[in-house]
Design an enzyme around this catalytic site. Structure first.
Site, PDB file in Angstrom:
ATOM      1  N   GLN A  35       0.817  -1.216   0.000  1.00 14.47           N
ATOM      2  CA  GLN A  35       0.000   0.000   0.000  1.00 14.47           C
ATOM      3  C   GLN A  35       0.854   1.270   0.000  1.00 14.47           C
ATOM      4  OE1 GLN A  35      -3.254   0.217  -0.357  1.00 14.47           O
ATOM      5  NE2 GLN A  35      -3.852  -1.917  -0.062  1.00 14.47           N
ATOM      6  N   CYS A  50     -10.224  -9.146   0.536  1.00 12.81           N
ATOM      7  CA  CYS A  50     -10.077 -10.592   0.669  1.00 12.81           C
ATOM      8  C   CYS A  50     -11.044 -11.132   1.703  1.00 12.81           C
ATOM      9  CB  CYS A  50      -8.650 -10.931   1.088  1.00 12.81           C
ATOM     10  SG  CYS A  50      -7.450  -9.843   0.346  1.00 12.81           S
TER      11      CYS A  50
HETATM   12  C1  LIG Z   1      -3.449  -6.115  -1.757  1.00 16.55           C
HETATM   13  C2  LIG Z   1      -2.470  -6.489  -0.723  1.00 16.55           C
HETATM   14  C3  LIG Z   1      -1.798  -7.714  -0.766  1.00 16.55           C
HETATM   15  C4  LIG Z   1      -2.073  -8.744  -1.835  1.00 16.55           C
HETATM   16  O1  LIG Z   1      -1.609  -8.310  -3.077  1.00 16.55           O
HETATM   17  P1  LIG Z   1      -1.927  -9.144  -4.412  1.00 16.55           P
HETATM   18  O2  LIG Z   1      -1.014  -8.570  -5.430  1.00 16.55           O
HETATM   19  O3  LIG Z   1      -3.368  -8.865  -4.706  1.00 16.55           O
HETATM   20  O4  LIG Z   1      -1.670 -10.571  -4.141  1.00 16.55           O
HETATM   21  C5  LIG Z   1      -0.870  -7.980   0.209  1.00 16.55           C
HETATM   22  N1  LIG Z   1      -0.611  -7.100   1.180  1.00 16.55           N
HETATM   23  C6  LIG Z   1      -1.229  -5.905   1.268  1.00 16.55           C
HETATM   24  C7  LIG Z   1      -0.889  -4.964   2.364  1.00 16.55           C
HETATM   25  C8  LIG Z   1      -2.188  -5.562   0.327  1.00 16.55           C
HETATM   26  O5  LIG Z   1      -2.812  -4.392   0.412  1.00 16.55           O
END
Ligand SMILES: *Cc1c(COP(=O)(O)O)cnc(C)c1O
Length: 390
Positions: free
Chosen positions: A184, A331
């Site tokens: 993020q 998720c």
């Molecule tokens: C979205 C997210 C993930 C997962 O990322 P993907 O590329 O969708 O597998 C992992 N950690 C954080 C903090 C996220 O915001």
């Protein structure tokens, strides 16, 4: 239903739209430039390899590292798994103790839980009311057999920023590796892996205006040189760290997305924090509301608010055709469980279920924020009135 205006998207922490300039950069790699980057015997392969090399430079430039320290993956989930499992398997002779935090993304937490079944000992640090870990508690938790600190950069639900530079310094002092899930943070705020003492870092393209299904892992190559046991075996791509034919269009898109963030980060951050602050101030005037993590340093474009006595799922369903927000991580948004992040910050289940997350993005406009304020204010007041009558 006929809509006079396009729906407003304020769920950019779940995923961002792909910047049109990223799409444009990717397109040739689906057609004329379709080569396999591992093909060494012809022009098609060389062209693909050259483009992957440029993308690696673009990612490295954004993070302040060497391009040899970047490997491409399918996204942050894979990068999280590779970093944590890869370190665990490599350094098992030194120890089996990992320190992480209760507010991490499920890709980190579930990986740690899995490793516990294989003999790992994991310390899950708590967070305070503002979502921050206690640095002294982190240092105290380090043992002679500790091999890894896994602490996220910016929380996906609240935007709260952990003191990454301080954690990096502690990791160095105790000679423990430091991995951060910066999915993020990268592209939203400056992230310099050298200055911050980060040894491994995960990022994902679709959180920073790139395509889905591609990400990267930064793996430090000196002071110290980090080694990982690969989790995907095969052709030995990515210096043996991650086998599998490279997703060339995706990688080109990730590189372009990084370059755009390098160029526009400051401008986006300034504009979006202004809009975010407007949104927060307006929604705080709705009675019985609070900003979660308000006293911690936070991402410029995220806010998480609770509206006491308002079921956030019911509220969001009421305006779902007009305004896209969420109650936390995409998720877990199917489960209707109260957020583990907000609970860890001391919110009751009821208050956690009365919370919503706003993730602004590069394409968010002032007019959209004005409309969103109206929609939310109206929805909260309506639900409270209905409750008062029942
Ligand atoms: C979205 C997210 C993930 C997962 O990322 P993907 O590329 O969708 O597998 C992992 N950690 C954080 C903090 C996220 O915001």
């Amino acid at each position: 239903m006929l809509m006079d205006k396009a729906p407003i998207y304020l769920d950019n922490n779940a995923t961002t739209s792909c910047d049109p300039r990223v799409v444009e950069a990717m397109l040739p790699y689906f057609s004329s430039h379709f080569g396999n980057a591992a093909s060494r015997t012809h022009l098609f392969g060389w062209q693909a390899e050259e483009s992957v090399d440029l993308a690696r430079e673009q990612v490295a430039a954004l993070l302040g590292c060497d391009k040899q320290e970047i490997i491409f993956t399918s996204g942050a989930t894979e990068s999280d798994n590779l970093a944590i499992k890869g370190v665990f398997e490599t350094y098992t002779a030194k120890g089996k103790h990992i320190i992480t935090c209760v507010a991490e993304h499920s890709a980190v937490l579930d990986t740690c839980r899995h490793l516990e079944k294989l003999g790992a000992e994991v310390t899950y640090l708590p967070v305070n009311h503002d979502g921050l870990i206690d640095i002294a508690a982190l240092e105290q938790a380090i043992r002679p057999d500790t091999i890894l600190l896994a602490i996220m950069f910016a929380n996906n639900e609240t935007g709260v920023l952990q003191p990454i530079g301080e954690i990096g310094a502690i990791a160095k002092k105790h000679q423990v590796l430091f991995f951060t899930d910066a999915t993020q943070a990268v592209g939203k705020i400056p992230v310099d892996v050298r200055k911050l003492g980060i040894d491994l870092l995960a990022l994902s393209a679709h959180k920073m205006y790139g395509p889905k299904g591609v990400g990267a892992l930064y793996i430090r190559r000196r002071d110290p040189r980090v080694k990982l046991v690969p989790q995907l075996h095969g052709g030995g791509h990515e210096r043996g760290n991650r086998s599998g034919t490279l997703n060339v269009p995706g990688i080109v898109g990730l590189g372009k997305a990084c370059q755009l963030c390098s160029d526009e980060l400051q401008q986006d951050a300034t504009r979006l924090s202004g809009l975010r602050d407007q949104l927060e101030h307006a929604l705080l005037t709705v009675s019985d509301s609070q900003v979660n993590g308000a006293n911690a340093p936070r991402l410029p474009q995220t806010t998480n608010l609770s509206f006491r006595q308002v079921d956030s799922q019911v509220m969001m369903m009421g305006f779902s055709a007009e305004l896209a927000i969420s109650s936390g991580s995409a998720c877990s948004s199917a489960t209707l469980e109260p957020s583990h992040v907000l609970r860890a910050m001391g919110l009751t289940d009821e208050l956690a279920l009365s919370s919503v997350r706003f993730g602004l993005g590069r394409f968010t406009t002032q007019a959209e924020i004005d409309r969103a304020i109206g929609i939310i204010t109206q929805a909260v007041n309506k639900l409270r009135q209905a409750q008062a009558l029942s």
